[in-house]
Scaffold this motif. Structure first.
Motif, PDB file in Angstrom:
ATOM      1  N   ARG A   4      54.414  43.672  29.112  1.00  0.00           N
ATOM      2  CA  ARG A   4      54.804  45.003  28.658  1.00  0.00           C
ATOM      3  C   ARG A   4      54.477  46.069  29.688  1.00  0.00           C
ATOM      4  NH1 ARG A   4      52.538  42.969  24.070  1.00  0.00           N
ATOM      5  NH2 ARG A   4      50.618  44.105  24.224  1.00  0.00           N
ATOM      6  N   PHE A   5      53.457  45.818  30.500  1.00  0.00           N
ATOM      7  CA  PHE A   5      53.010  46.856  31.422  1.00  0.00           C
ATOM      8  C   PHE A   5      53.422  46.603  32.863  1.00  0.00           C
ATOM      9  CE2 PHE A   5      50.125  46.613  27.853  1.00  0.00           C
ATOM     10  CZ  PHE A   5      50.411  47.845  27.291  1.00  0.00           C
ATOM     11  N   GLY A   6      54.219  45.557  33.045  1.00  0.00           N
ATOM     12  CA  GLY A   6      54.756  45.357  34.381  1.00  0.00           C
ATOM     13  C   GLY A   6      53.818  44.663  35.329  1.00  0.00           C
ATOM     14  N   LYS A   7      53.775  45.169  36.559  1.00  0.00           N
ATOM     15  CA  LYS A   7      53.170  44.468  37.669  1.00  0.00           C
ATOM     16  C   LYS A   7      51.632  44.366  37.574  1.00  0.00           C
ATOM     17  CE  LYS A   7      53.826  44.791  42.659  1.00  0.00           C
ATOM     18  NZ  LYS A   7      52.513  45.041  43.162  1.00  0.00           N
ATOM     19  N   THR A   8      51.098  43.190  37.944  1.00  0.00           N
ATOM     20  CA  THR A   8      49.649  43.030  37.999  1.00  0.00           C
ATOM     21  C   THR A   8      49.131  43.776  39.221  1.00  0.00           C
ATOM     22  OG1 THR A   8      49.826  40.882  36.996  1.00  0.00           O
ATOM     23  CG2 THR A   8      47.812  41.322  38.190  1.00  0.00           C
ATOM     24  N   PRO A   9      48.068  44.588  39.065  1.00  0.00           N
ATOM     25  CA  PRO A   9      47.582  45.335  40.228  1.00  0.00           C
ATOM     26  C   PRO A   9      47.131  44.389  41.350  1.00  0.00           C
ATOM     27  CG  PRO A   9      46.520  46.054  38.205  1.00  0.00           C
ATOM     28  CD  PRO A   9      47.301  44.829  37.875  1.00  0.00           C
ATOM     29  N   GLU A  10      47.299  44.832  42.578  1.00  0.00           N
ATOM     30  CA  GLU A  10      46.971  43.987  43.733  1.00  0.00           C
ATOM     31  C   GLU A  10      45.497  44.138  44.090  1.00  0.00           C
ATOM     32  OE1 GLU A  10      48.889  41.879  45.345  1.00  0.00           O
ATOM     33  OE2 GLU A  10      50.706  42.303  44.222  1.00  0.00           O
ATOM     34  N   LEU A  11      44.582  43.798  43.193  1.00  0.00           N
ATOM     35  CA  LEU A  11      43.173  43.837  43.540  1.00  0.00           C
ATOM     36  C   LEU A  11      42.790  42.460  44.049  1.00  0.00           C
ATOM     37  CD1 LEU A  11      41.323  45.910  40.813  1.00  0.00           C
ATOM     38  CD2 LEU A  11      41.870  46.531  43.145  1.00  0.00           C
ATOM     39  N   ARG A  12      41.742  42.413  44.886  1.00  0.00           N
ATOM     40  CA  ARG A  12      41.355  41.125  45.459  1.00  0.00           C
ATOM     41  C   ARG A  12      40.443  40.380  44.474  1.00  0.00           C
ATOM     42  NH1 ARG A  12      37.917  39.541  50.002  1.00  0.00           N
ATOM     43  NH2 ARG A  12      37.217  41.660  50.251  1.00  0.00           N
ATOM     44  N   THR A  13      40.872  40.335  43.212  1.00  0.00           N
ATOM     45  CA  THR A  13      40.096  39.613  42.222  1.00  0.00           C
ATOM     46  C   THR A  13      40.373  38.126  42.404  1.00  0.00           C
ATOM     47  OG1 THR A  13      40.200  41.427  40.688  1.00  0.00           O
ATOM     48  CG2 THR A  13      39.799  39.277  39.739  1.00  0.00           C
ATOM     49  N   GLY A 181      21.370  50.298  36.671  1.00  0.00           N
ATOM     50  CA  GLY A 181      22.688  50.839  36.294  1.00  0.00           C
ATOM     51  C   GLY A 181      22.938  52.216  36.861  1.00  0.00           C
ATOM     52  N   HIS A 182      22.651  52.386  38.173  1.00  0.00           N
ATOM     53  CA  HIS A 182      22.718  53.751  38.717  1.00  0.00           C
ATOM     54  C   HIS A 182      23.847  53.943  39.702  1.00  0.00           C
ATOM     55  CE1 HIS A 182      21.453  54.473  43.002  1.00  0.00           C
ATOM     56  NE2 HIS A 182      21.527  53.173  42.939  1.00  0.00           N
ATOM     57  N   THR A 183      24.517  52.870  40.086  1.00  0.00           N
ATOM     58  CA  THR A 183      25.384  53.022  41.253  1.00  0.00           C
ATOM     59  C   THR A 183      26.855  53.230  40.907  1.00  0.00           C
ATOM     60  OG1 THR A 183      25.630  52.228  43.507  1.00  0.00           O
ATOM     61  CG2 THR A 183      25.985  50.601  41.788  1.00  0.00           C
ATOM     62  N   SER A 184      27.617  53.545  41.943  1.00  0.00           N
ATOM     63  CA  SER A 184      29.051  53.845  41.764  1.00  0.00           C
ATOM     64  C   SER A 184      29.896  52.619  42.115  1.00  0.00           C
ATOM     65  CB  SER A 184      29.449  54.980  42.703  1.00  0.00           C
ATOM     66  OG  SER A 184      29.307  54.537  44.048  1.00  0.00           O
ATOM     67  N   PRO A 185      31.133  52.576  41.624  1.00  0.00           N
ATOM     68  CA  PRO A 185      32.030  51.485  42.020  1.00  0.00           C
ATOM     69  C   PRO A 185      32.253  51.456  43.535  1.00  0.00           C
ATOM     70  CG  PRO A 185      32.889  52.621  40.096  1.00  0.00           C
ATOM     71  CD  PRO A 185      31.717  53.419  40.566  1.00  0.00           C
ATOM     72  N   GLU A 186      32.258  52.631  44.182  1.00  0.00           N
ATOM     73  CA  GLU A 186      32.510  52.665  45.633  1.00  0.00           C
ATOM     74  C   GLU A 186      31.368  51.988  46.389  1.00  0.00           C
ATOM     75  OE1 GLU A 186      32.859  55.212  43.567  1.00  0.00           O
ATOM     76  OE2 GLU A 186      35.009  55.626  43.727  1.00  0.00           O
ATOM     77  N   HIS A 187      30.125  52.323  46.009  1.00  0.00           N
ATOM     78  CA  HIS A 187      28.972  51.707  46.678  1.00  0.00           C
ATOM     79  C   HIS A 187      28.952  50.205  46.399  1.00  0.00           C
ATOM     80  CE1 HIS A 187      24.964  51.370  48.392  1.00  0.00           C
ATOM     81  NE2 HIS A 187      24.603  50.675  47.327  1.00  0.00           N
ATOM     82  N   THR A 188      29.245  49.847  45.141  1.00  0.00           N
ATOM     83  CA  THR A 188      29.268  48.437  44.773  1.00  0.00           C
ATOM     84  C   THR A 188      30.284  47.704  45.639  1.00  0.00           C
ATOM     85  OG1 THR A 188      28.683  49.000  42.522  1.00  0.00           O
ATOM     86  CG2 THR A 188      29.677  46.835  42.844  1.00  0.00           C
ATOM     87  N   TYR A 189      31.473  48.287  45.764  1.00  0.00           N
ATOM     88  CA  TYR A 189      32.543  47.637  46.536  1.00  0.00           C
ATOM     89  C   TYR A 189      32.088  47.414  47.977  1.00  0.00           C
ATOM     90  CZ  TYR A 189      37.069  46.542  48.487  1.00  0.00           C
ATOM     91  OH  TYR A 189      38.100  45.892  49.122  1.00  0.00           O
ATOM     92  N   GLU A 190      31.463  48.455  48.528  1.00  0.00           N
ATOM     93  CA  GLU A 190      31.071  48.375  49.938  1.00  0.00           C
ATOM     94  C   GLU A 190      30.023  47.274  50.148  1.00  0.00           C
ATOM     95  OE1 GLU A 190      29.897  52.186  51.599  1.00  0.00           O
ATOM     96  OE2 GLU A 190      28.721  51.051  53.081  1.00  0.00           O
ATOM     97  N   VAL A 192      29.063  44.736  48.057  1.00  0.00           N
ATOM     98  CA  VAL A 192      29.488  43.388  47.670  1.00  0.00           C
ATOM     99  C   VAL A 192      30.457  42.809  48.705  1.00  0.00           C
ATOM    100  CG1 VAL A 192      30.647  41.992  45.900  1.00  0.00           C
ATOM    101  CG2 VAL A 192      29.012  43.744  45.218  1.00  0.00           C
ATOM    102  N   SER A 193      31.291  43.659  49.310  1.00  0.00           N
ATOM    103  CA  SER A 193      32.202  43.170  50.365  1.00  0.00           C
ATOM    104  C   SER A 193      31.391  42.528  51.487  1.00  0.00           C
ATOM    105  CB  SER A 193      33.011  44.313  50.976  1.00  0.00           C
ATOM    106  OG  SER A 193      33.783  44.915  50.006  1.00  0.00           O
ATOM    107  N   LEU A 220      34.393  42.383  41.791  1.00  0.00           N
ATOM    108  CA  LEU A 220      35.415  41.328  41.848  1.00  0.00           C
ATOM    109  C   LEU A 220      36.460  41.649  42.915  1.00  0.00           C
ATOM    110  CD1 LEU A 220      35.889  40.594  38.035  1.00  0.00           C
ATOM    111  CD2 LEU A 220      34.695  39.188  39.718  1.00  0.00           C
ATOM    112  N   ALA A 221      36.818  42.916  42.998  1.00  0.00           N
ATOM    113  CA  ALA A 221      37.795  43.312  44.018  1.00  0.00           C
ATOM    114  C   ALA A 221      37.205  43.120  45.408  1.00  0.00           C
ATOM    115  CB  ALA A 221      38.196  44.762  43.807  1.00  0.00           C
ATOM    116  N   ALA A 222      35.872  43.207  45.505  1.00  0.00           N
ATOM    117  CA  ALA A 222      35.206  43.065  46.806  1.00  0.00           C
ATOM    118  C   ALA A 222      34.928  41.605  47.154  1.00  0.00           C
ATOM    119  CB  ALA A 222      33.903  43.853  46.792  1.00  0.00           C
TER     120      ALA A 222
END
Ligand SMILES: CC(=O)SCCNC(=O)CCNC(=O)[C@H](O)C(C)(C)COP(=O)(O)OP(=O)(O)OC[C@H]1O[C@@H](n2cnc3c(N)ncnc32)[C@H](O)[C@@H]1OP(=O)(O)O
Length: 512
Positions: A4-13, A181-190, A192-193, A220-222
């Motif tokens: 129903r919602f179309g395309k799966t997002p291109e995350l590196r999950t 539980g203090h951090t941001s998704p951006e820091h996590t991404y960086e 974990v990558s 997961l994306a990272a």
């Protein structure tokens, strides 16, 4: 998946994401929660039925009682890999081994705050201990995940050297932990990558900022491919990311299978009951309201197309859709509810019932099936003889065995019965069943108590849902005496269930 919602997002999950459920360890660390060995075994079996990959059964270092409990879980012969928490201390690893676990989550300090102020060591000391303990645990045949505690507040370069040392020593994976539980998704991404470049990487997130889920997806994306979860998100402080939310989001947004989704609701209820941490009604996936529609526009849309106001069908997660009535009700919902109870009504009658429903809703009341049926009787001018009526109730508790006696009128005949129970409500409910005999073969599906006013003199409202065959009815009763309110609600529900089901529309009068 969500065509129903179309395309799966291109995350590196990753195509395959595993879950390590720590309800029995981090979940149990929620203040006030303590699970008995039988409860832990029961929850572990349910997690295994849901095909969770890893079950952290507890912390063997806690004491002999906890070790007995972990042993009970390891003796169940589950398919899941059963692990114990261990600090960076050799004795903790030995205690875990004594419990016959398949693996350990080896928690070593990662931030300088934890390294220096808590454990009183140095970064070099942590790396050295980790190296020794991973090798020791691997020598003893354990699956080993090293968790860098407080990793989100650690210097990323130190976290990297700790992860590298862990992998070099033979660890199966390294876990990024947002312990507070203090951090941001951006820091996590960086971060974990960087960790994911070094070897298999897990993520452990807490919800202090409400970002536990966002940080899971950033992980997961990272490149992380294992997520620590707890059922219903229970855990230290604001809790962990919820198993059911991670699992459904992976399925719905990324088409990634993690666990058996249709086991999730039963699992959530089991954990809520065992821990005493009740589910907020608006909780995603497993809250009472997650598939309940009250407002007229939504109800009308849902009646036209199930998917109109739902992201996925409730059956996916072992649930059913509910349409309820309240101040936002409209004609379509009221008509459907009446039809469900076998009541045919003209458009004018439906409109009149809607008005009554809204009046009751405006007074802040929940509109039960019994209210709806009473409105319909009134609007249609139908007199209904009660099938079952409560004439008298006596209940005694405190000291001896709780006992209750009831006097009922059933289809004009008086019946008396008494029984004992675990409490006065239980005794009274049993006495009602006794008095009704086989007529009371109805199921009590839900029983809910609300104190309307504060204090010990509070008026309580008891709402019950009972079913008989394919009929189900919700009824509420209020009284200062909880036993009286419970029995009244149950008797009223039985009265509705035992009534003949079908009514005809009111014949149109000459004035119409
Ligand atoms: C991130 C998390 O969720 S942490 C998990 C929390 N779980 C638990 O605490 C499990 C239950 N805990 C317990 O039963 C007890 O705390 C025990 C048995 C583990 C320890 O009890 P005690 O010996 O009385 O120690 P106490 O609880 O006062 O302090 C904790 C000790 O663990 C040490 N410690 C904490 N984390 C670590 C670690 N990652 N590696 C090594 N040691 C650690 C602390 O430095 C402290 O040691 P110290 O007494 O030498 O200063």
């Amino acid at each position: 998946m969500n065509e129903r919602f179309g395309k799966t997002p291109e995350l590196r999950t990753s195509d395959s994401v595993q879950l390590l459920d720590t309800t029995l360890r981090d979940g149990e660390q929620a203040p006030g929660v303590s699970l008995t060995p039988a409860q832990k075994a029961d929850i572990a079996r349910a997690l295994d039925r849901a095909e969770v990959d890893y079950i952290e059964a507890g912390s063997a270092c806690t004491g002999p009682g906890e070790r007995e409990t972990i042993k009970r879980v390891t003796s169940l012969g589950l398919d899941a890999t059963v692990t114990s928490f261990a600090r960076g201390v050799k004795n903790d690893v030995d205690l875990a081994l004594d419990c016959d676990v398949d693996g350990i989550t080896l928690v070593v300090p990662a931030s300088d705050r934890h390294v220096e102020s808590k454990v009183g060591t140095t970064r070099e000391g942590v790396v050295e201990t980790t190296d020794e303990l991973v090798a020791y645990a691997k020598d003893h045949g354990l699956w080993v995940e090293v968790i860098g505690e407080d990793g989100s507040r650690a210097a990323p370069e130190f976290l990297e050297s700790l992860a590298r040392a862990s992998h070099d020593a033979g660890a199966d994976r390294f876990c990024f932990a947002d312990t507070v539980g203090h951090t941001s998704p951006e820091h996590t991404y960086e971060v974990v990558s960087r960790l994911a470049e070094l070897g298999p990487t897990s993520t452990h997130t807490h919800d202090d900022l409400g970002l536990a889920m966002a940080n899971v997806h950033a992980s997961l994306a990272a490149g992380a491919d294992l997520v620590h979860t707890t059922v219903n998100g229970i855990g230290e402080r604001a809790g962990n990311v919820a198993l059911e939310e991670v699992a459904i989001a992976l399925d719905h947004c990324y088409d990634v299978e993690s666990v058996k989704l249709d086991e999730l609701y039963a699992l959530a209820q089991k954990v809520a009951q065992a821990t005493g941490v009740s589910l907020p009604p608006n909780k995603a996936v497993v809250g009472q309201n997650a598939f309940t529609h009250e407002s007229g526009i939504h109800t009308d849309g849902t009646l036209k197309d199930d998917a109109m106001y739902e992201p996925y069908p409730p059956e996916t997660v072992g649930r059913e859709r509910r349409l309820v009535l309240g101040k936002h009700a409209g004609r379509a919902g009221v008509k459907a509810a009446l039809e469900e109870h076998g009541v045919d009504a003209t458009d004018e009658e439906v409109a009149a019932v809607v008005e009554r429903v809204k009046e009751l809703g405006d007074r802040g009341k929940r509109v039960t099936d019994a209210d709806l049926l009473a409105f319909a009787e009134d609007v249609q001018g139908r007199e209904r003889a009660r099938q079952v009526e409560l004439l008298d109730l006596t209940a005694a508790s405190g000291g001896g065995t709780p006992t209750a006696s009831v006097r009922l009128r059933v289809e004009g005949e008086e019946r008396v019965a008494s029984d004992t129970g675990s409490g006065p409500v239980d005794a009274a409910v049993k006495a009602v069943r006794e008095a009704l005999g086989p007529d009371a073969d109805a199921q009590l599906d839900e029983y809910h108590v609300d104190a309307i006013t504060g204090g010990t003199d509070a008026v309580v409202t008891v709402e019950v849902t009972m079913s008989l065959g394919d009929r189900s009815v919700t009824v509420a009763a209020s009284h200062a005496d909880i036993t009286r309110a419970s029995v009244q609600a149950m008797v009223d529900a039985l009265d509705r269930l035992l009534a003949p089901n079908h009514t005809s529309p009111t014949p149109a009068s000459a004035d119409d």
